[in-house]
Structure formats: C-alpha cells, structure tokens
Design an enzyme around this catalytic site. Structure first.
Site, PDB file in Angstrom:
ATOM      1  N   GLY A  77       0.474  -1.548  -0.012  1.00  0.00           N
ATOM      2  CA  GLY A  77       0.303   0.040  -0.283  1.00  0.00           C
ATOM      3  C   GLY A  77       0.725   1.002   0.086  1.00  0.00           C
TER       4      GLY A  77
ATOM      5  CG  ASP B  63      -1.588   1.421   2.662  1.00  0.00           C
ATOM      6  OD1 ASP B  63      -1.427   1.334   4.532  1.00  0.00           O
ATOM      7  OD2 ASP B  63      -2.108   0.840   2.190  1.00  0.00           O
TER       8      ASP B  63
ATOM      9  CG  ASP C 198      -8.297   0.575  10.025  1.00  0.00           C
ATOM     10  OD1 ASP C 198      -8.872   0.853  10.909  1.00  0.00           O
ATOM     11  OD2 ASP C 198      -8.684  -0.420   9.297  1.00  0.00           O
TER      12      ASP C 198
ATOM     13  CE  LYS D   2     -10.394   3.390   7.644  1.00  0.00           C
ATOM     14  NZ  LYS D   2     -10.218   2.206   6.932  1.00  0.00           N
TER      15      LYS D   2
ATOM     16  CG  PHE E  94     -12.064   0.699   2.413  1.00  0.00           C
ATOM     17  CD1 PHE E  94     -11.365  -0.329   3.130  1.00  0.00           C
ATOM     18  CD2 PHE E  94     -11.745   0.235   1.141  1.00  0.00           C
ATOM     19  CE1 PHE E  94     -10.900  -1.009   2.804  1.00  0.00           C
ATOM     20  CE2 PHE E  94     -10.698  -0.614   1.394  1.00  0.00           C
ATOM     21  CZ  PHE E  94     -10.260  -1.375   1.837  1.00  0.00           C
ATOM     22  CB  VAL E  95      -9.563   5.998   1.999  1.00  0.00           C
ATOM     23  CG1 VAL E  95      -8.777   6.324   0.944  1.00  0.00           C
ATOM     24  CG2 VAL E  95     -10.414   6.163   3.262  1.00  0.00           C
TER      25      VAL E  95
ATOM     26  CG  ASP F  41      -5.198  -3.216  -1.972  1.00  0.00           C
ATOM     27  OD1 ASP F  41      -4.964  -2.569  -0.956  1.00  0.00           O
ATOM     28  OD2 ASP F  41      -6.477  -4.239  -1.844  1.00  0.00           O
TER      29      ASP F  41
ATOM     30  NE  ARG G  71      -1.197  -2.727  -4.458  1.00  0.00           N
ATOM     31  CZ  ARG G  71      -1.646  -2.617  -2.852  1.00  0.00           C
ATOM     32  NH1 ARG G  71      -2.109  -2.081  -1.847  1.00  0.00           N
ATOM     33  NH2 ARG G  71      -2.265  -4.139  -2.149  1.00  0.00           N
TER      34      ARG G  71
END
Ligand code: IMP
Ligand code: MG
Length: 180
Positions: free
Chosen positions: A45, A101, A104, A132, A153-154, A160, A166
C-alpha cells in the site's frame, strides 16, 4: 475505474502539498542522522506514497523492503498480520523510518515495529499517510501523519480494495454498494 469512485477525499494536488510538508518535517527530525536512515515501506500500500516522499528528502538513505498482509482482499477486520517477505537490509544501529499507507487498527504497524525492534535499530519511527483516529490505539503513536480521516474505506494513491484501485491518483471513497 472512475465509475466505481463515490467521492474524492483528497485530490492529487492536496496530497502532493501534504507529502512535501511531511518530507520537510522528516528532514528536520533526521537532520543529524540523515545519511544513516533506512526507510522501510510496508508493501504494497505504501509504494506510491513512499516514492513521492523520498524524492523530497535531501539526503542519502537506504530502502529496506518488507511485505505484510492483513486484509486478504476484504474490507472487514480479522486475520492476523502476516509478514510475507522479510526485510532486505541490515538495520542494526541504524535509524529506521517505517512508512505505511494507513494506520487503522494499528495491528500491522505494531507487528512490524516489534519485528524491527528485535534487530536493535538506533531508532525507530513510524510514518503513515492516513490515520483513522477513531480506531487507532492510544499506545501506538505515529511520528508523522499525513491526514486524519473518518472511518471510511479509502482507495487510490496506493491503497487497494481487492488489490484494485492502487493506481487511482487521488485518495477516494468507493461506491458503498461495491463492498457492502
Ligand atoms: P491496521 O493493521 O488495521 O492498522 O491496517 C493497516 C493496513 O490495512 C493498511 O496498511 C492497509 O493495507 C489496510 N487498510 C486499512 N484501512 C484501509 C482502507 O481504508 N483502505 C485500504 N486499505 C486499508
Ligand atoms: Mg493493503
């Protein structure tokens, strides 16, 4: 690909500006130790983020690759963090900056940090493009954070869904019906 995107969270221009600011923060912190730095991008990521970030860092560095997997294609939680490919350079007595990336639940960065600390680096810091805050654990501090975001969700800019998106240049939210 475009029709799957619901909305843009941060445009490529906003990302570019923030990445430059982050590079300036990082360059300041490693001022004295710069040439001895090992950047450890957490694959996959972070690839686009790290490529942009390091080109704004004005000193010599090494890159140590490491592949970690957690979501196994779903957006739901669960499953332990797996180290799929171990680090490619020696980090003992060197300064290490882990680049990911998104922070979370923190499971990924915690697992990576624990692995790396066993190898006795001179220092270990964490850099993440997104965080987050509603989910990130209080005891896992990222030293450099690009953007704090809501619990959505990004995708894009390296992130991805099922290994797709991506290459979307912005940070974006998918249409909910695609993953619900
Ligand atoms: P954590 O272990 O829960 O902190 O999750 C970190 C990893 O999960 C990241 O490196 C991403 O690969 C993935 N991830 C978490 N949230 C998202 C998201 O919103 N979009 C895409 N990938 C995500
Ligand atoms: Mg991922």
């Amino acid at each position: 690909m475009e029709r799957d995107i619901d909305r843009t969270l941060y445009s490529r221009e906003q990302i570019e500006r923030r990445v430059q600011e982050m590079a300036a923060e990082i360059a300041k912190v490693y001022h004295d130790a710069a040439d001895d730095l090992v950047i450890v991008p957490v694959l996959t990521g972070s690839i686009i983020f790290v490529a942009d970030l390091i080109r704004h860092l004005p000193f010599k560095m090494r890159i140590g690759l490491m592949t970690v997997s957690r979501y196994r294609g779903a957006t739901t939680e669960g499953g332990a963090t797996q180290i799929l490919r171990d680090l490619t350079v020696d980090i003992k007595n060197r300064h290490v900056l882990v680049v990911d990336d998104i922070l979370d639940t923190g499971n990924t960065l915690r697992a990576v940090s624990e692995q790396l600390m066993e190898r006795e680096p001179a220092s270990l810091r964490l850099c993440t493009l997104l965080r987050k805050p509603s989910k990130a654990p209080k005891d896992l501090t990222a030293d450099f954070v690009g953007f704090d975001i809501d619990d959505v969700f990004v995708v894009g800019y390296g992130l991805d869904f099922n290994d797709h998106y991506r290459n979307w240049p912005d940070l974006a939210v998918l249409r909910p019906e695609l993953y619900q």
